[in-house]
Structure formats: structure tokens, C-alpha cells
Design a protein around this motif. Structure first.
Motif, PDB file in Angstrom:
ATOM      1  N   TYR A  14      35.025  36.973  38.374  1.00  0.00           N
ATOM      2  CA  TYR A  14      36.282  37.716  38.533  1.00  0.00           C
ATOM      3  C   TYR A  14      37.402  36.700  38.366  1.00  0.00           C
ATOM      4  N   ILE A  15      38.301  36.919  37.369  1.00  0.00           N
ATOM      5  CA  ILE A  15      39.311  35.893  37.097  1.00  0.00           C
ATOM      6  C   ILE A  15      40.657  36.221  37.734  1.00  0.00           C
ATOM      7  N   THR A  16      41.237  37.355  37.367  1.00  0.00           N
ATOM      8  CA  THR A  16      42.550  37.678  37.942  1.00  0.00           C
ATOM      9  C   THR A  16      42.852  39.170  37.827  1.00  0.00           C
ATOM     10  N   PRO A  17      43.538  39.743  38.829  1.00  0.00           N
ATOM     11  CA  PRO A  17      43.925  41.152  38.703  1.00  0.00           C
ATOM     12  C   PRO A  17      45.099  41.309  37.737  1.00  0.00           C
ATOM     13  N   LEU A  18      45.170  42.442  37.063  1.00  0.00           N
ATOM     14  CA  LEU A  18      46.318  42.773  36.218  1.00  0.00           C
ATOM     15  C   LEU A  18      47.142  43.785  36.999  1.00  0.00           C
ATOM     16  N   GLU A  20      49.967  45.277  36.331  1.00  0.00           N
ATOM     17  CA  GLU A  20      50.817  46.255  35.646  1.00  0.00           C
ATOM     18  C   GLU A  20      50.367  47.680  35.951  1.00  0.00           C
ATOM     19  N   GLY A  21      49.057  47.903  35.900  1.00  0.00           N
ATOM     20  CA  GLY A  21      48.532  49.262  36.044  1.00  0.00           C
ATOM     21  C   GLY A  21      48.407  49.660  37.508  1.00  0.00           C
ATOM     22  N   GLY A  22      48.491  50.934  37.780  1.00  0.00           N
ATOM     23  CA  GLY A  22      48.328  51.398  39.148  1.00  0.00           C
ATOM     24  C   GLY A  22      46.912  51.221  39.640  1.00  0.00           C
ATOM     25  N   SER A  23      45.966  51.094  38.713  1.00  0.00           N
ATOM     26  CA  SER A  23      44.561  51.065  39.119  1.00  0.00           C
ATOM     27  C   SER A  23      44.003  49.650  39.283  1.00  0.00           C
ATOM     28  N   LEU A  24      44.878  48.632  39.220  1.00  0.00           N
ATOM     29  CA  LEU A  24      44.458  47.239  39.402  1.00  0.00           C
ATOM     30  C   LEU A  24      43.258  46.812  38.551  1.00  0.00           C
ATOM     31  N   PRO A  25      43.323  47.003  37.241  1.00  0.00           N
ATOM     32  CA  PRO A  25      42.250  46.430  36.413  1.00  0.00           C
ATOM     33  C   PRO A  25      42.265  44.906  36.558  1.00  0.00           C
ATOM     34  N   ALA A  26      41.234  44.245  36.050  1.00  0.00           N
ATOM     35  CA  ALA A  26      41.173  42.791  36.209  1.00  0.00           C
ATOM     36  C   ALA A  26      40.624  42.148  34.943  1.00  0.00           C
ATOM     37  N   ILE A  27      40.984  40.884  34.761  1.00  0.00           N
ATOM     38  CA  ILE A  27      40.343  40.103  33.699  1.00  0.00           C
ATOM     39  C   ILE A  27      39.098  39.468  34.308  1.00  0.00           C
ATOM     40  N   VAL A  28      37.967  39.675  33.637  1.00  0.00           N
ATOM     41  CA  VAL A  28      36.703  39.123  34.127  1.00  0.00           C
ATOM     42  C   VAL A  28      35.956  38.461  32.970  1.00  0.00           C
ATOM     43  N   GLU A  29      35.040  37.596  33.343  1.00  0.00           N
ATOM     44  CA  GLU A  29      34.150  37.012  32.341  1.00  0.00           C
ATOM     45  C   GLU A  29      32.804  37.711  32.459  1.00  0.00           C
ATOM     46  N   ALA A  30      32.178  37.953  31.302  1.00  0.00           N
ATOM     47  CA  ALA A  30      30.895  38.667  31.292  1.00  0.00           C
ATOM     48  C   ALA A  30      29.761  37.736  30.899  1.00  0.00           C
ATOM     49  N   SER A  31      28.561  38.255  31.034  1.00  0.00           N
ATOM     50  CA  SER A  31      27.353  37.478  30.746  1.00  0.00           C
ATOM     51  C   SER A  31      27.233  37.089  29.279  1.00  0.00           C
ATOM     52  N   ASP A  32      28.043  37.722  28.395  1.00  0.00           N
ATOM     53  CA  ASP A  32      28.000  37.335  26.977  1.00  0.00           C
ATOM     54  C   ASP A  32      29.007  36.221  26.660  1.00  0.00           C
TER      55      ASP A  32
END
Length: 259
Positions: A14-18, A20-32
């Protein structure tokens, strides 16, 4: 006809929340090894927003628009245990399981109607797509469009298909048009609506629609508040989309009149 394939990856960081959106999406790193914007099943509109996001994105891709790759993202319960922010901790806790990720377009800039470019055919396709999926969220206030490598990319379809928040009366929406298109950020530039509609009809065959709807994860179709069974819900989405496409001339006229 090519069937769509949606990859499933694991969230590894889990890197950082975004915020801007009301739903608090986040930037994450994946297994790929790639970065994604993660949309959480535990956020405000829950799994229905993920369904809208998924269908809207894949329909956009099918008609030739630029859309970041969508992937199903599995989140385990370890992330909530190490998160200090209580709001994010709760979001992570309620989102264990399958979520949706959009490939992160690094250094993309938000579309600005005053300075960004958008050609007439692309604009027309986006306007009609949003009429078809009843997307109320592509306005000057919130464009949900990105410019990346000098191309226009469409993101964020979570506010589409809003009829699914009230299944008992969903069929009432079959005969409605989409008057809210008057607020669309690209309406002014959408001067090729008839040409765009022909391309959309050619691309969104019943088979393509069925293929996209069939990929909705079963798990997302179960809601305590819904009385409809998952197979009935899928059938309703298919019926709705085919109905919209059969009325595309009405949607073209409505958008032209609004412009």
C-alpha cells in the motif's frame, strides 16, 4: 471476436491514498511489479461502484477509447493491521478480498477543458458512451479524463449504471434518455455524434456485451440489500445495455440538441 481477459494480481504494498475522490482510492504495488490505482470494495458505494467501474471501462475499451488496464486485485487482511490512519485502516479491513485496480498512468495530467485537446470523434464517442451507461460524473467540475502521452484517457466510471442502487424499479430506466448529458465536459467538442454512434453499434455487439458482463466477479453481485440473484442481475445489465444501444439515435439527438 476476441474475448476479454482480465488478470488477477495480489496487492503487495500500500503506497499512498488518493484524496481527490470521495472513496479514497489508493496507489498500490501489485505482485506483477506494476503500480495501480486501487478501488476498494469497502468504500462508500461498495461493490456496485466496482461493477460500474469495470463495465464502463471495458465498454470504453471495446469502442476504441484509451482506458488504463483493469485488473482484479486481491487484498489480504495484513494491510489493515499495520495502517496507522483509522479511516484507511477501516477501509482496508472492509476491503479484504477482490477489488478493482486501474494501471497507474505515471505523470498523467487531468484533462482541462480550457487548455487540453480532444478531437471531435473521440469526444463524441465519450459523450455517447456516458449516455449509454448513464454516467453522471464527467463534468467540468470532475472531468475523469486524463492526458497521458498526448492522448486522452478515460477513467472513473463508478457513478454509472445508477439504476442498480434500486433493483426493484430498474426496468423503469429502460425507456429513459439521459438529460444530464447537457453537463458533459466534452459536449461542446462532440460534433461527430452520428459517426461515433455507427462505430459504437458496430463494436458493442450483443456478444461483446455478454462477454463483458460475464466477467463481473460473482462475489461482487452478492449484496445483503438486494433480492435479485446474481444471474438475474447479470441479465438485467445485458438487457439494459442492449436497450440503450437500440435507442442510440435518441441519445444522439438528445446530445445534439443539448449542444
Amino acid at each position: 471476436m476476441s474475448h476479454i481477459e482480465i488478470r488477477t494480481v495480489e496487492v503487495v504494498k500500500y503506497i499512498t491514498p488518493l484524496r481527490e475522490g470521495g472513496s479514497l482510492p489508493a496507489i498500490v504495488e501489485a505482485s506483477d511489479g506494476f503500480l495501480y490505482v486501487l478501488k476498494f470494495r469497502g468504500a462508500g458505494q461498495g461493490k456496485k461502484a466496482l461493477i460500474s467501474e469495470f463495465m464502463g471501462g471495458e465498454l470504453a475499451r471495446a469502442i476504441g477509447l484509451k482506458v488504463p488496464e483493469l485488473v482484479f486485485m486481491h487484498l489480504d487482511d495484513s494491510f489493515s493491521k499495520t495502517e496507522p490512519d483509522e479511516e484507511i485502516q477501516d477501509l482496508l479491513k472492509f476491503s479484504v478480498g477482490l477489488n478493482l485496480g486501474l494501471h497507474y498512468l505515471s505523470s498523467a495530467i487531468t484533462y482541462d477543458p480550457l487548455v487540453s485537446e480532444a478531437d471531435a470523434l473521440t469526444s463524441s464517442k465519450i459523450v455517447l458512451l456516458d449516455s449509454i451507461i448513464s454516467n453522471i460524473d464527467r463534468t467540468v467540475k470532475n472531468t475523469n479524463l486524463l492526458n497521458w502521452h498526448k492522448e486522452l484517457w478515460v477513467i472513473d466510471h463508478g457513478a454509472s449504471f445508477y439504476f442498480h442502487h434500486n433493483w426493484p424499479i430498474w426496468e423503469q430506466h429502460l425507456n429513459r434518455s439521459f438529460p444530464l448529458i447537457k453537463d458533459h465536459v466534452l459536449l461542446e467538442r462532440a460534433t461527430k455524434l452520428t459517426e461515433a454512434s455507427e462505430g459504437i453499434i458496430g463494436a458493442l455487439t450483443p456478444e461483446v456485451i455478454e462477454d463483458i458482463v460475464s466477467k463481473i466477479p460473482e462475489d461482487w453481485l452478492h449484496n445483503e440489500s438486494d433480492t435479485m440473484r446474481p444471474e438475474s442481475i447479470k441479465a438485467a445489465y445485458i438487457t439494459y445495455l442492449n436497450s440503450r444501444l437500440s435507442k442510440i439515435d435518441v441519445l444522439v439527438k438528445e446530445a445534439n440538441d443539448a449542444r
